[in-house]
Enzyme design. Sequence first.
Site, mmCIF file in Angstrom:
data_model
loop_
_atom_site.group_PDB
_atom_site.id
_atom_site.type_symbol
_atom_site.label_atom_id
_atom_site.label_comp_id
_atom_site.label_asym_id
_atom_site.label_seq_id
_atom_site.Cartn_x
_atom_site.Cartn_y
_atom_site.Cartn_z
ATOM 1 N N GLU A 1 -13.531 -31.417 4.062
ATOM 2 C CA GLU A 1 -12.261 -31.773 4.708
ATOM 3 C C GLU A 1 -12.471 -32.058 6.190
ATOM 4 O O GLU A 1 -11.939 -33.032 6.735
ATOM 5 C CB GLU A 1 -11.274 -30.627 4.514
ATOM 6 C CG GLU A 1 -9.936 -30.776 5.188
ATOM 7 C CD GLU A 1 -9.132 -29.496 5.069
ATOM 8 O OE1 GLU A 1 -8.905 -28.832 6.100
ATOM 9 O OE2 GLU A 1 -8.743 -29.138 3.934
ATOM 10 N N TYR A 2 -13.274 -31.222 6.866
ATOM 11 C CA TYR A 2 -13.563 -31.440 8.284
ATOM 12 C C TYR A 2 -14.181 -32.823 8.495
ATOM 13 O O TYR A 2 -13.796 -33.574 9.402
ATOM 14 C CB TYR A 2 -14.562 -30.393 8.801
ATOM 15 C CG TYR A 2 -14.036 -29.011 9.050
ATOM 16 C CD1 TYR A 2 -12.934 -28.506 8.357
ATOM 17 C CD2 TYR A 2 -14.670 -28.175 9.965
ATOM 18 C CE1 TYR A 2 -12.478 -27.225 8.588
ATOM 19 C CE2 TYR A 2 -14.212 -26.891 10.207
ATOM 20 C CZ TYR A 2 -13.122 -26.406 9.512
ATOM 21 O OH TYR A 2 -12.679 -25.139 9.735
ATOM 22 N N GLY B 1 2.204 -17.751 -0.393
ATOM 23 C CA GLY B 1 2.597 -16.733 -1.368
ATOM 24 C C GLY B 1 3.947 -17.018 -1.984
ATOM 25 O O GLY B 1 4.155 -16.805 -3.189
ATOM 26 N N ARG C 1 -14.698 -30.027 16.816
ATOM 27 C CA ARG C 1 -13.612 -29.046 16.960
ATOM 28 C C ARG C 1 -13.897 -28.105 18.119
ATOM 29 O O ARG C 1 -13.026 -27.813 18.949
ATOM 30 C CB ARG C 1 -13.446 -28.243 15.671
ATOM 31 C CG ARG C 1 -12.843 -29.039 14.534
ATOM 32 C CD ARG C 1 -12.252 -28.134 13.483
ATOM 33 N NE ARG C 1 -11.629 -28.934 12.435
ATOM 34 C CZ ARG C 1 -10.733 -28.469 11.580
ATOM 35 N NH1 ARG C 1 -10.341 -27.210 11.655
ATOM 36 N NH2 ARG C 1 -10.217 -29.251 10.659
ATOM 37 N N PRO D 1 -3.456 -12.598 4.503
ATOM 38 C CA PRO D 1 -4.504 -13.220 5.315
ATOM 39 C C PRO D 1 -5.885 -12.677 4.982
ATOM 40 O O PRO D 1 -6.050 -11.480 4.705
ATOM 41 C CB PRO D 1 -4.084 -12.863 6.751
ATOM 42 C CG PRO D 1 -2.608 -12.640 6.668
ATOM 43 C CD PRO D 1 -2.373 -12.022 5.323
ATOM 44 N N LYS E 1 -14.442 -23.289 -2.335
ATOM 45 C CA LYS E 1 -13.386 -23.581 -1.364
ATOM 46 C C LYS E 1 -13.959 -23.718 0.044
ATOM 47 O O LYS E 1 -13.509 -24.555 0.837
ATOM 48 C CB LYS E 1 -12.315 -22.484 -1.388
ATOM 49 C CG LYS E 1 -11.171 -22.676 -0.381
ATOM 50 C CD LYS E 1 -10.472 -24.027 -0.548
ATOM 51 C CE LYS E 1 -9.114 -24.080 0.132
ATOM 52 N NZ LYS E 1 -9.148 -23.840 1.568
ATOM 53 N N HIS F 1 -15.401 -27.100 0.181
ATOM 54 C CA HIS F 1 -14.235 -28.004 0.203
ATOM 55 C C HIS F 1 -13.743 -28.179 1.639
ATOM 56 O O HIS F 1 -13.473 -29.290 2.092
ATOM 57 C CB HIS F 1 -13.137 -27.425 -0.683
ATOM 58 C CG HIS F 1 -11.765 -27.977 -0.451
ATOM 59 N ND1 HIS F 1 -10.984 -27.620 0.639
ATOM 60 C CD2 HIS F 1 -11.005 -28.839 -1.175
ATOM 61 C CE1 HIS F 1 -9.833 -28.245 0.575
ATOM 62 N NE2 HIS F 1 -9.817 -28.994 -0.502
ATOM 63 N N GLY G 1 2.338 -10.567 -0.627
ATOM 64 C CA GLY G 1 2.241 -11.525 0.468
ATOM 65 C C GLY G 1 3.118 -12.730 0.197
ATOM 66 O O GLY G 1 2.830 -13.518 -0.700
ATOM 67 N N SER H 1 -6.143 -24.798 -2.530
ATOM 68 C CA SER H 1 -5.988 -25.981 -1.694
ATOM 69 C C SER H 1 -4.723 -26.729 -2.090
ATOM 70 O O SER H 1 -4.346 -26.761 -3.260
ATOM 71 C CB SER H 1 -7.199 -26.913 -1.847
ATOM 72 O OG SER H 1 -7.063 -28.061 -1.028
ATOM 73 N N GLY H 2 -4.101 -27.346 -1.109
ATOM 74 C CA GLY H 2 -2.900 -28.137 -1.370
ATOM 75 C C GLY H 2 -1.829 -27.954 -0.322
ATOM 76 O O GLY H 2 -0.947 -28.802 -0.176
#
Length: 316
Positions: A195-196, A31, A287, A87, A188, A191, A26, A137-138
């Site tokens: 973030e939301y 990736g 959202r 994905p 995650k 996490h 990927g 993450s990042g």
Amino acid sequence: MDLTFCEPQRTPSSRSNAWYETGVVGLGRMGRIVVDRVVEGGHDVVAFDVDETAVADASDAGATPADSLSELVEQLGAQKRIWLMVPAGDAVDAALTELEPHLDSEDIVIDGGNSHFEASLRRERETDAAYLDCGTSGGPAGAEHGFSLMIGGPEWAYETCSPVFDAVATGPDGHGRMGPAGSGHYVKMVHNGVEYALMQAYGEGFDLLANGRYDLDLEQVARTWNNGAVIRSWLLELCEEAFREEGSNLGTVADYVAGGSTGTWTVEEALTQEVPVPLIYAALAERFGSRSDRFSRRLANRLRYGFGRHEVARTE
């Protein structure tokens, strides 16, 4: 295969400075960053993607190209370390199904996608190889700075891959074994729920500033807050970027925020565990309710571009 010592370009982990060959499946945005950082870290990479152009580009960057998953496996030799950056969902299962005949208990598969932790638990049970679920993450900024990696699975497999994790993450402190299988994607998931809520909090604050009693330069506000204020953060830097590039009124950025799956998983798990998460729930509801014109959602829309280069929905 022989683990021959080779001096890596980045400072290796104190746990090991061995050279490794890693297969990466990927070659999308994330990736490709994995490939580049592993190569720059002094390790060899065999790369495969269904997109032949992506494979050719990775080859130009120093990876060994593979035309298929079976060819990738053949080039990895006896001890296979395979990093999946496909994905989440069916694509992960399809890759594992195709890889399964070629793997045994000495091999390691890393799932770097945004999989649900329960899917990771199932895959760990069904896969002969050691399975590491790796929350990542990042965003695209990880190309320069490295990712934050939250990893679940067998400790021996994590330790074996630590030199490669050092290269892909911000360094030894940028990754950690969270616990057994599923824990990496679980961390995650939470996490992303946090973030939301953070994005919602910034959005509501700037909504009040934009519609309050003063005519404010919101880029200046964000810049000032980000220099010493308690609420400084990367997300606030992205607010500053958004106002600089779009203007204080966010220009044509639409009142629509995509995404929602990981936030939904977080809220569902909180309900199961009877842990109240009102801020995360409210951010998720915002959202899903992004049908009327709200400044806070428009900013969240633009922030998703800042940290993940997700497409910005616009009104024109």
